[in-house]
Design an enzyme around this catalytic site. Structure first.
Site, PDB file in Angstrom:
ATOM      1  CG  ASP A  91      -0.297  -0.540   2.482  1.00  0.00           C
ATOM      2  OD1 ASP A  91       0.947  -0.484   2.576  1.00  0.00           O
ATOM      3  OD2 ASP A  91      -1.011  -1.016   3.369  1.00  0.00           O
TER       4      ASP A  91
ATOM      5  CG  ASP B 286      -8.788  -1.249  11.998  1.00  0.00           C
ATOM      6  OD1 ASP B 286      -7.839  -1.967  11.604  1.00  0.00           O
ATOM      7  OD2 ASP B 286      -9.214  -0.270  11.344  1.00  0.00           O
TER       8      ASP B 286
ATOM      9  CG  HIS C 204      -5.866  -2.380   9.002  1.00  0.00           C
ATOM     10  ND1 HIS C 204      -6.037  -1.076   9.401  1.00  0.00           N
ATOM     11  CD2 HIS C 204      -4.535  -2.596   9.104  1.00  0.00           C
ATOM     12  CE1 HIS C 204      -4.872  -0.544   9.717  1.00  0.00           C
ATOM     13  NE2 HIS C 204      -3.943  -1.445   9.544  1.00  0.00           N
TER      14      HIS C 204
ATOM     15  CD  GLU D 194      -8.530   0.893   7.948  1.00  0.00           C
ATOM     16  OE1 GLU D 194      -8.593  -0.036   8.766  1.00  0.00           O
ATOM     17  OE2 GLU D 194      -7.793   1.872   8.102  1.00  0.00           O
TER      18      GLU D 194
HETATM   19  C1  F6R Z   1       1.366  -1.311   6.061  1.00  0.00           C
HETATM   20  C2  F6R Z   1       0.171  -2.107   6.251  1.00  0.00           C
HETATM   21  C3  F6R Z   1      -0.633  -2.024   7.494  1.00  0.00           C
HETATM   22  C4  F6R Z   1       0.195  -2.284   8.747  1.00  0.00           C
HETATM   23  C5  F6R Z   1      -0.668  -2.205   9.999  1.00  0.00           C
HETATM   24  C6  F6R Z   1       0.161  -2.342  11.254  1.00  0.00           C
HETATM   25  O1  F6R Z   1       1.964  -1.580   4.796  1.00  0.00           O
HETATM   26  O2  F6R Z   1      -0.162  -2.819   5.365  1.00  0.00           O
HETATM   27  O3  F6R Z   1      -1.675  -2.958   7.441  1.00  0.00           O
HETATM   28  O4  F6R Z   1       0.783  -3.552   8.656  1.00  0.00           O
HETATM   29  O5  F6R Z   1      -1.340  -0.979  10.021  1.00  0.00           O
HETATM   30  O6  F6R Z   1       1.020  -1.258  11.361  1.00  0.00           O
HETATM   31  P1  F6R Z   1       2.183  -1.229  12.453  1.00  0.00           P
HETATM   32  O7  F6R Z   1       3.125  -2.326  12.085  1.00  0.00           O
HETATM   33  O8  F6R Z   1       2.809   0.112  12.318  1.00  0.00           O
HETATM   34  O9  F6R Z   1       1.543  -1.461  13.771  1.00  0.00           O
END
Ligand code: F6R
Length: 266
Positions: free
Chosen positions: A67, A136, A138, A143
């Site tokens: 992403d 959450d 995801h 989301e």
């Molecule tokens: C980022 C991504 C997100 C993160 C998730 C956890 O490329 O795909 O899904 O993996 O938001 O983020 P952190 O590791 O910062 O807690």
């Protein structure tokens, strides 16, 4: 799903790096799916170390990132382009033409997303997809409410994700509200999935994803539908699992006589 609970974040990072090295040892031109955020920082540190000290070779590897924020130019300090170059690409020998990160500013978003999907296909599909998990539930920026069949597209970030990611920006208002993200359906097509999580703030999402129903409200729960999904957790992220003893037992058995024959397919 194989659930492995390890002593610390460092162990999670090292185990994840070993999974990447395993894939590259059998397929040096593997296609890796990569994530950003805090979780994979230790993994990338370890891959950089293995490249430097053990000759782990990325010269034939292709990478696809999950992403990118919409509206951030690739040289913006908080863009995932800069993140990946700082933490991995500038330290290892991935060829520049083999690095794919969604653009944060495509002229035609839906045409661009279709192009990104085609690139994944044309490179033979993703062999190993690295994933983190949001508080959450995801995966990537899928989301709650995202279709479990979704493909690469633009998504609105949930308020909680914006709050969670505000720590990387000077002001909360600077966090983009949209991202281009691989879909859950795109992710599920990878041959292997590797989700890493650490810290207490992930414990609830982890428990829902692993032990709850498969639901678009917790998109990480879609991993239950994948034949080769592995989850690496530190103690805190495993803190709300009800089946903890069961998962530890399964891992003990893996170390036993028939362990090698249990294979990776779950
Ligand atoms: C980022 C991504 C997100 C993160 C998730 C956890 O490329 O795909 O899904 O993996 O938001 O983020 P952190 O590791 O910062 O807690």
């Amino acid at each position: 799903m194989e659930v492995v609970i390890l002593a610390s974040y460092d162990e999670v990072s090292r185990a994840a790096a070993r999974e990447v090295a395993r894939v590259l040892s059998t397929k040096p031109n593997a296609v890796l799916g990569l994530a950003t955020g805090s979780t994979p920082l230790g993994l990338y540190r370890e891959l950089v170390r293995m490249h430097r000290d053990e000759g782990l070779d990325f010269s034939q590897v292709t990478t696809f990132n999950l992403d990118e924020y919409v509206g951030l130019p690739p040289n913006h300090p908080q863009s995932y382009h800069v993140f990946m170059h700082e933490h991995l690409f500038q330290h290892v020998n991935v060829a520049a033409q083999n690095i794919f990160i969604p653009s944060g500013a495509p002229a035609n978003i839906s045409a661009y997303c279709a192009w990104y999907e085609r690139q994944i296909q044309e490179r033979g599909g993703i062999d190993l997809q690295i994933l983190g998990i949001g508080a959450d539930g995801h995966v990537a920026f899928n989301e709650p409410g995202s279709s479990l069949a979704s493909r690469t597209r633009i998504k609105t970030l949930a308020r909680q994700t914006i709050e969670d990611n505000a720590r990387f920006f000077e002001r909360r208002e600077d966090v983009p509200a949209y991202a281009i993200t691989m879909g859950v359906g795109t992710i599920l097509e990878a041959r292997e999935l590797l989700l890493c999580a650490n810290g207490r703030n992930k414990a609830r999402a982890v428990a829902l994803a692993i032990e709850g129903p498969v639901t678009a409200m917790v998109t990480a729960s879609a991993l239950q539908m994948h034949r080769q999904a592995k989850v690496l957790l530190d103690q805190e992220a495993a803190g709300e699992l009800k089946m903890r003893e069961h998962f530890d037992w399964i891992e003990e058995c893996r170390a036993g006589a028939l362990g090698a024959q249990l294979g990776t397919e779950q």
